[in-house]
Design an enzyme around this catalytic site. Structure first.
Site, mmCIF file in Angstrom:
data_model
loop_
_atom_site.group_PDB
_atom_site.id
_atom_site.type_symbol
_atom_site.label_atom_id
_atom_site.label_comp_id
_atom_site.label_asym_id
_atom_site.label_seq_id
_atom_site.Cartn_x
_atom_site.Cartn_y
_atom_site.Cartn_z
ATOM 1 N N ASP A 78 -4.668 -0.454 0.938
ATOM 2 C CA ASP A 78 -3.279 -0.920 0.905
ATOM 3 C C ASP A 78 -3.007 -2.011 1.944
ATOM 4 O O ASP A 78 -2.230 -2.935 1.697
ATOM 5 C CB ASP A 78 -2.328 0.258 1.128
ATOM 6 C CG ASP A 78 -2.277 1.189 -0.081
ATOM 7 O OD1 ASP A 78 -2.592 0.726 -1.195
ATOM 8 O OD2 ASP A 78 -1.935 2.373 0.091
ATOM 9 N N GLY A 79 -3.646 -1.908 3.113
ATOM 10 C CA GLY A 79 -3.439 -2.929 4.133
ATOM 11 C C GLY A 79 -3.900 -4.302 3.679
ATOM 12 O O GLY A 79 -3.241 -5.315 3.948
ATOM 13 N N THR A 193 7.947 4.490 -0.710
ATOM 14 C CA THR A 193 6.934 5.547 -0.703
ATOM 15 C C THR A 193 6.058 5.474 0.543
ATOM 16 O O THR A 193 5.045 6.167 0.622
ATOM 17 C CB THR A 193 6.041 5.446 -1.952
ATOM 18 O OG1 THR A 193 5.495 4.119 -2.040
ATOM 19 C CG2 THR A 193 6.832 5.743 -3.207
ATOM 20 N N ALA A 194 6.439 4.652 1.520
ATOM 21 C CA ALA A 194 5.652 4.501 2.740
ATOM 22 C C ALA A 194 6.382 5.164 3.912
ATOM 23 O O ALA A 194 6.765 6.326 3.828
ATOM 24 C CB ALA A 194 5.371 3.015 2.992
ATOM 25 N N SER A 196 9.357 4.936 5.082
ATOM 26 C CA SER A 196 10.704 5.413 4.768
ATOM 27 C C SER A 196 10.678 6.817 4.175
ATOM 28 O O SER A 196 11.552 7.645 4.457
ATOM 29 C CB SER A 196 11.385 4.443 3.803
ATOM 30 O OG SER A 196 12.663 4.899 3.439
ATOM 31 N N ASN A 251 1.862 -3.750 10.359
ATOM 32 C CA ASN A 251 0.769 -4.670 10.672
ATOM 33 C C ASN A 251 0.962 -5.418 11.984
ATOM 34 O O ASN A 251 0.052 -5.512 12.793
ATOM 35 C CB ASN A 251 0.618 -5.673 9.520
ATOM 36 C CG ASN A 251 -0.228 -6.867 9.885
ATOM 37 O OD1 ASN A 251 0.266 -7.991 9.925
ATOM 38 N ND2 ASN A 251 -1.494 -6.637 10.185
#
Length: 305
Positions: A78-79, A193-194, A196, A251
């Protein structure tokens, strides 16, 4: 010859080797291939005793990538996907995201699906799903100090060993609100969905044109997550004497002083995901996050004595 791109995580040997194999395969199919690592989209952290490290949004575009590319391929987790969209969203290039990481919530396929996926890609047998991104800008008076594109979220929080923060937040032209908390998160639907989600915010499906504001450990029973139109810009004024830390997509970021303000708005650049099958968000929620799975096995699903 048509030109395509590959962005890969050069910290992972698997991603590096697959990127090389894909480059050769695409060249044999008649494509010119531009290669770039995901590190080109990393934002980096600014030090409190140094000038803010500012890279303009459009300056993250890697060399040899341009608007003529019909697609690019991303190899990583994902990064790497977040980094790739920071690099390529201003060019409008659709991305096929391939998971060589761990969860891969934002990735479309796994490596074992790669041969079929490349065939579909070359034949143009795919759909494009557009997701909204957010522009994050740090202002001091009328000067732009720092900016970034965000696909997930912006987080503004206190430094370690400092007290709780106060934030004055103005959504659109509505009356500002005061929130006392360790920090705040403003996220896109993709970012719901992260971080939060971990802070108690709701899951928002990607097609809903909204932003979401979620406080981190608020000091009030009345402070809850707020969902509002992404046409409403957000301005955040730090109402505390201590400096804060601003982070984008987990990041990088910079320090925010009491006289600064953070401005958030919907980006003109969408993130374009290549979908090899009809997007099914609830299937992804179930597969990656376990949403909707029964907590207790039903009698018909287990072997009873």
């Amino acid at each position: 010859m048509p030109k395509v791109g590959i962005i890969f995580n050069d910290d992972k040997p698997t991603a590096c080797s697959v990127a090389q194999e894909l480059q050769e395969q695409l060249q044999q199919s008649g494509f010119t291939v531009a290669m770039e690592t995901g590190s080109g989209g990393l934002l980096g952290y600014s030090q409190p005793d140094r000038p803010i490290c500012h890279t303009r949004i459009e300056h993250l575009t890697p060399p040899h990538f341009d608007e003529s590319m019909p697609f690019a391929i991303v190899l990583g987790g994902d990064g790497t996907v977040l980094s790739a969209f920071r690099q390529l969203a201003p060019l409008g290039i659709p991305l096929l995201t391939i998971n060589t990481g761990h969860m891969g919530f934002l990735t479309e396929i796994y490596l074992n699906q790669l041969p079929t996926a490349i065939e579909q890609l070359i034949n143009g047998d795919y759909q494009i799903e557009s997701r909204s991104m957010m522009t994050v800008r740090l202002m001091r008076e009328e000067n732009l100090l720092w900016e970034a594109l965000s696909l997930n979220e912006m987080v503004l929080h206190r430094e370690p060993l400092t007290s709780m923060c106060h934030f004055e937040i103005q959504v659109g032209y509505h009356a500002s609100v005061d929130i006392a908390a360790d920090g705040i998160i403003v996220s896109t639907p993709t970012g719901s969905t992260a971080y939060s989600l971990s802070a108690g915010g709701p899951v928002v499906t990607p097609d809903v044109p909204v932003f979401q504001l979620a406080p981190i450990c608020p000091h009030s029973l009345a402070s809850r997550a707020l969902v509002f139109s992404d046409l409403e810009p957000v301005t955040i004024f730090p109402a505390t004497p201590n400096r804060m830390v601003l982070v984008v997509d987990g990041n990088g970021g910079c320090y925010v002083l009491p006289e600064d303000r953070v401005h958030l708005s919907k980006s003109p650049y969408p993130a374009k995901f290549i979908r090899l099958q009809t997007p099914e968000f609830f299937r992804i929620l179930r597969e990656k996050l376990g949403w909707g799975l029964p907590h207790i096995a039903k009698p018909t699903s287990v072997e009873l004595p």
